[in-house]
Design a protein around this motif. Structure first.
Motif, PDB file in Angstrom:
ATOM      1  N   ILE A 264      66.819  34.345  55.803  1.00 16.69           N
ATOM      2  CA  ILE A 264      67.034  34.504  54.367  1.00 16.69           C
ATOM      3  C   ILE A 264      68.402  35.103  54.116  1.00 16.69           C
ATOM      4  N   SER A 265      69.154  34.498  53.231  1.00 12.53           N
ATOM      5  CA  SER A 265      70.455  35.035  52.839  1.00 12.53           C
ATOM      6  C   SER A 265      70.279  35.923  51.615  1.00 12.53           C
ATOM      7  N   LEU A 266      70.790  37.129  51.698  1.00 11.50           N
ATOM      8  CA  LEU A 266      70.780  38.056  50.568  1.00 11.50           C
ATOM      9  C   LEU A 266      72.204  38.190  50.057  1.00 11.50           C
ATOM     10  N   ILE A 267      72.442  37.689  48.873  1.00 16.39           N
ATOM     11  CA  ILE A 267      73.785  37.647  48.301  1.00 16.39           C
ATOM     12  C   ILE A 267      73.924  38.734  47.237  1.00 16.39           C
ATOM     13  N   PHE A 268      74.906  39.604  47.438  1.00 17.28           N
ATOM     14  CA  PHE A 268      75.162  40.681  46.496  1.00 17.28           C
ATOM     15  C   PHE A 268      76.180  40.218  45.465  1.00 17.28           C
ATOM     16  N   ALA A 269      75.757  40.107  44.222  1.00 16.70           N
ATOM     17  CA  ALA A 269      76.646  39.660  43.141  1.00 16.70           C
ATOM     18  C   ALA A 269      76.574  40.643  41.989  1.00 16.70           C
ATOM     19  N   GLY A 270      76.656  41.934  42.328  1.00 19.05           N
ATOM     20  CA  GLY A 270      76.458  42.954  41.311  1.00 19.05           C
ATOM     21  C   GLY A 270      77.717  43.630  40.812  1.00 19.05           C
ATOM     22  N   GLY A 271      78.886  43.218  41.323  1.00 17.87           N
ATOM     23  CA  GLY A 271      80.127  43.868  40.923  1.00 17.87           C
ATOM     24  C   GLY A 271      80.506  43.572  39.483  1.00 17.87           C
ATOM     25  N   VAL A 272      81.351  44.444  38.938  1.00 19.62           N
ATOM     26  CA  VAL A 272      81.806  44.258  37.556  1.00 19.62           C
ATOM     27  C   VAL A 272      83.266  43.848  37.477  1.00 19.62           C
ATOM     28  N   GLY A 273      83.975  43.886  38.605  1.00 13.45           N
ATOM     29  CA  GLY A 273      85.341  43.389  38.632  1.00 13.45           C
ATOM     30  C   GLY A 273      86.372  44.278  37.983  1.00 13.45           C
ATOM     31  N   THR A 274      86.183  45.600  38.042  1.00 17.48           N
ATOM     32  CA  THR A 274      87.124  46.529  37.409  1.00 17.48           C
ATOM     33  C   THR A 274      88.539  46.344  37.936  1.00 17.48           C
ATOM     34  N   ARG A 275      88.671  46.222  39.274  1.00 16.41           N
ATOM     35  CA  ARG A 275      90.005  46.098  39.873  1.00 16.41           C
ATOM     36  C   ARG A 275      90.616  44.721  39.643  1.00 16.41           C
ATOM     37  N   MET A 276      89.785  43.761  39.235  1.00 20.97           N
ATOM     38  CA  MET A 276      90.307  42.435  38.940  1.00 20.97           C
ATOM     39  C   MET A 276      91.032  42.422  37.595  1.00 20.97           C
ATOM     40  N   GLY A 277      90.708  43.398  36.741  1.00 26.62           N
ATOM     41  CA  GLY A 277      91.372  43.479  35.442  1.00 26.62           C
ATOM     42  C   GLY A 277      90.843  42.490  34.425  1.00 26.62           C
ATOM     43  N   ASN A 278      89.657  41.929  34.681  1.00 30.54           N
ATOM     44  CA  ASN A 278      89.062  40.963  33.776  1.00 30.54           C
ATOM     45  C   ASN A 278      87.827  41.589  33.141  1.00 30.54           C
ATOM     46  N   LYS A 279      87.918  41.976  31.886  1.00 30.02           N
ATOM     47  CA  LYS A 279      86.815  42.660  31.221  1.00 30.02           C
ATOM     48  C   LYS A 279      85.769  41.687  30.688  1.00 30.02           C
ATOM     49  N   ALA A 280      86.128  40.434  30.508  1.00 29.37           N
ATOM     50  CA  ALA A 280      85.209  39.483  29.898  1.00 29.37           C
ATOM     51  C   ALA A 280      84.152  38.978  30.858  1.00 29.37           C
TER      52      ALA A 280
ATOM     53  N   VAL B 288      71.143  39.388  44.292  1.00 27.69           N
ATOM     54  CA  VAL B 288      71.087  40.600  43.473  1.00 27.69           C
ATOM     55  C   VAL B 288      72.230  40.527  42.473  1.00 27.69           C
ATOM     56  N   CYS B 289      71.900  40.656  41.193  1.00 30.32           N
ATOM     57  CA  CYS B 289      72.890  40.439  40.135  1.00 30.32           C
ATOM     58  C   CYS B 289      72.713  41.483  39.033  1.00 30.32           C
ATOM     59  N   LYS B 290      73.796  41.810  38.343  1.00 25.20           N
ATOM     60  CA  LYS B 290      73.672  42.693  37.187  1.00 25.20           C
ATOM     61  C   LYS B 290      72.723  42.065  36.173  1.00 25.20           C
ATOM     62  N   HIS B 291      71.832  42.897  35.630  1.00 25.24           N
ATOM     63  CA  HIS B 291      70.745  42.390  34.794  1.00 25.24           C
ATOM     64  C   HIS B 291      71.246  41.507  33.659  1.00 25.24           C
TER      65      HIS B 291
ATOM     66  N   SER C 113      61.606  38.187  60.068  1.00 22.49           N
ATOM     67  CA  SER C 113      62.596  37.291  59.494  1.00 22.49           C
ATOM     68  C   SER C 113      63.983  37.907  59.608  1.00 22.49           C
ATOM     69  N   ILE C 114      64.989  37.063  59.621  1.00 26.35           N
ATOM     70  CA  ILE C 114      66.376  37.506  59.690  1.00 26.35           C
ATOM     71  C   ILE C 114      66.977  37.475  58.287  1.00 26.35           C
ATOM     72  N   VAL C 115      67.673  38.540  57.923  1.00 28.59           N
ATOM     73  CA  VAL C 115      68.353  38.582  56.631  1.00 28.59           C
ATOM     74  C   VAL C 115      69.851  38.640  56.869  1.00 28.59           C
ATOM     75  N   LEU C 116      70.586  37.756  56.203  1.00 25.88           N
ATOM     76  CA  LEU C 116      72.043  37.714  56.266  1.00 25.88           C
ATOM     77  C   LEU C 116      72.572  38.280  54.953  1.00 25.88           C
ATOM     78  N   ILE C 117      73.141  39.473  55.001  1.00 25.28           N
ATOM     79  CA  ILE C 117      73.615  40.153  53.795  1.00 25.28           C
ATOM     80  C   ILE C 117      75.083  39.788  53.586  1.00 25.28           C
ATOM     81  N   HIS C 118      75.369  39.219  52.413  1.00 25.90           N
ATOM     82  CA  HIS C 118      76.715  38.705  52.182  1.00 25.90           C
ATOM     83  C   HIS C 118      77.176  39.013  50.770  1.00 25.90           C
ATOM     84  N   ASP C 119      78.486  39.211  50.612  1.00 22.22           N
ATOM     85  CA  ASP C 119      79.089  39.443  49.303  1.00 22.22           C
ATOM     86  C   ASP C 119      79.252  38.128  48.552  1.00 22.22           C
ATOM     87  N   GLY C 120      78.861  38.126  47.298  1.00 25.74           N
ATOM     88  CA  GLY C 120      79.050  36.926  46.486  1.00 25.74           C
ATOM     89  C   GLY C 120      80.506  36.564  46.290  1.00 25.74           C
TER      90      GLY C 120
END
Length: 238
Positions: free
Chosen positions: A3-19, A52-55, A102-109
């Motif tokens: 199972i792949s667990l993808i973390f997609a919870g960031g807000v991108g502050t350092r990217m400078g994109n508020k939208a 995993v994603c911001k609500h 089971s094997i879990v592969l934890i990866h950054d989105g």
């Protein structure tokens, strides 16, 4: 199962994109998160994907999954207040719904430049060694400093590695480490590798690729675009 667990919870502050969070920024009409997910979607040995994603972005993400035919996603879960808490939310779901072996592969989105070989090496390493930390050698010198920026030590690059992702484990092991961290109120782990080491697990490195970058700043996005363009040119002209 794998199972792949993808973390997609960031807000991108350092990217400078508020939208829009960085994982949803688009290159040629395709969001970064979709570039990432396609690698796992197209791997024959990956049985399921949990995200995993911001609500507040879950509905948007689900529409993207449908639009780009990402069919292996079995669950999109709300993230927590911290990265460690968010990853645990995904780990907890997998532990409750799949065999503990089971094997879990934890990866950054926002690491869209992995490949099939890296995914396959992760799975094999967990089977052979109990864990897999994707890594690559550093290409520049790095130093340890004190609080006054005085150089205390210069690291030997030949004995150092950059920890990347995926970071993969048996679900029973990574679940145990997270539960222990909650009981101990230990919330300082910077990634799964550091958490597992903190609780006495041996972690095994596998060789990755230097272009497996995490898109955090605008320059990272431009590097991502350049690599995608280069691969496209190679595919066309050989």
């Amino acid at each position: 199962m794998n199972i792949s667990l993808i973390f997609a919870g960031g807000v991108g502050t350092r990217m400078g994109n508020k939208a829009k969070p960085k994982q949803f920024l688009e290159l040629y009409g395709k969001p970064v998160i979709i570039y990432t997910l396609e690698h796992f979607e197209n791997n024959d040995d990956v049985d399921a994907i949990v995200i995993v994603c911001k609500h507040e972005w879950i509905d948007y993400l689900k529409k993207l999954l449908e639009r780009f035919n990402i069919n292996k996603v079995v669950k999109v879960i709300s993230g927590g207040e911290t990265g460690q808490e968010s990853i645990f939310n995904g780990i907890d779901y997998i532990h409750k719904n799949y065999n503990e072996d089971s094997i879990v592969l934890i990866h950054d989105g926002v690491r869209p430049l992995i490949n099939q070989d890296i995914i396959n090496k992760n799975i094999k390493s967990v089977i052979d060694n109990g864990s897999a930390i994707t890594s690559c050698p550093p290409v520049e010198t790095f130093v340890r400093v004190d609080k006054n920026n005085k150089v205390m030590d210069v690291h030997d690059r030949s004995m150092s590695r950059l920890a990347k992702a995926p970071q993969s484990f048996y679900i029973k092991d990574i679940y145990y480490a997270h539960k222990k961290a909650i009981d101990d109120k230990y919330f300082e782990a910077i990634d799964s590798c550091s958490l597992m080491r903190h609780y006495g697990f041996n972690v095994h490195l596998i060789d990755g690729i230097s272009e497996n970058i995490k898109i955090t700043t605008p320059i990272d996005f431009y590097i991502f675009k350049a690599i995608v363009d280069a691969k496209e040119q190679t595919a066309i002209f050989g």
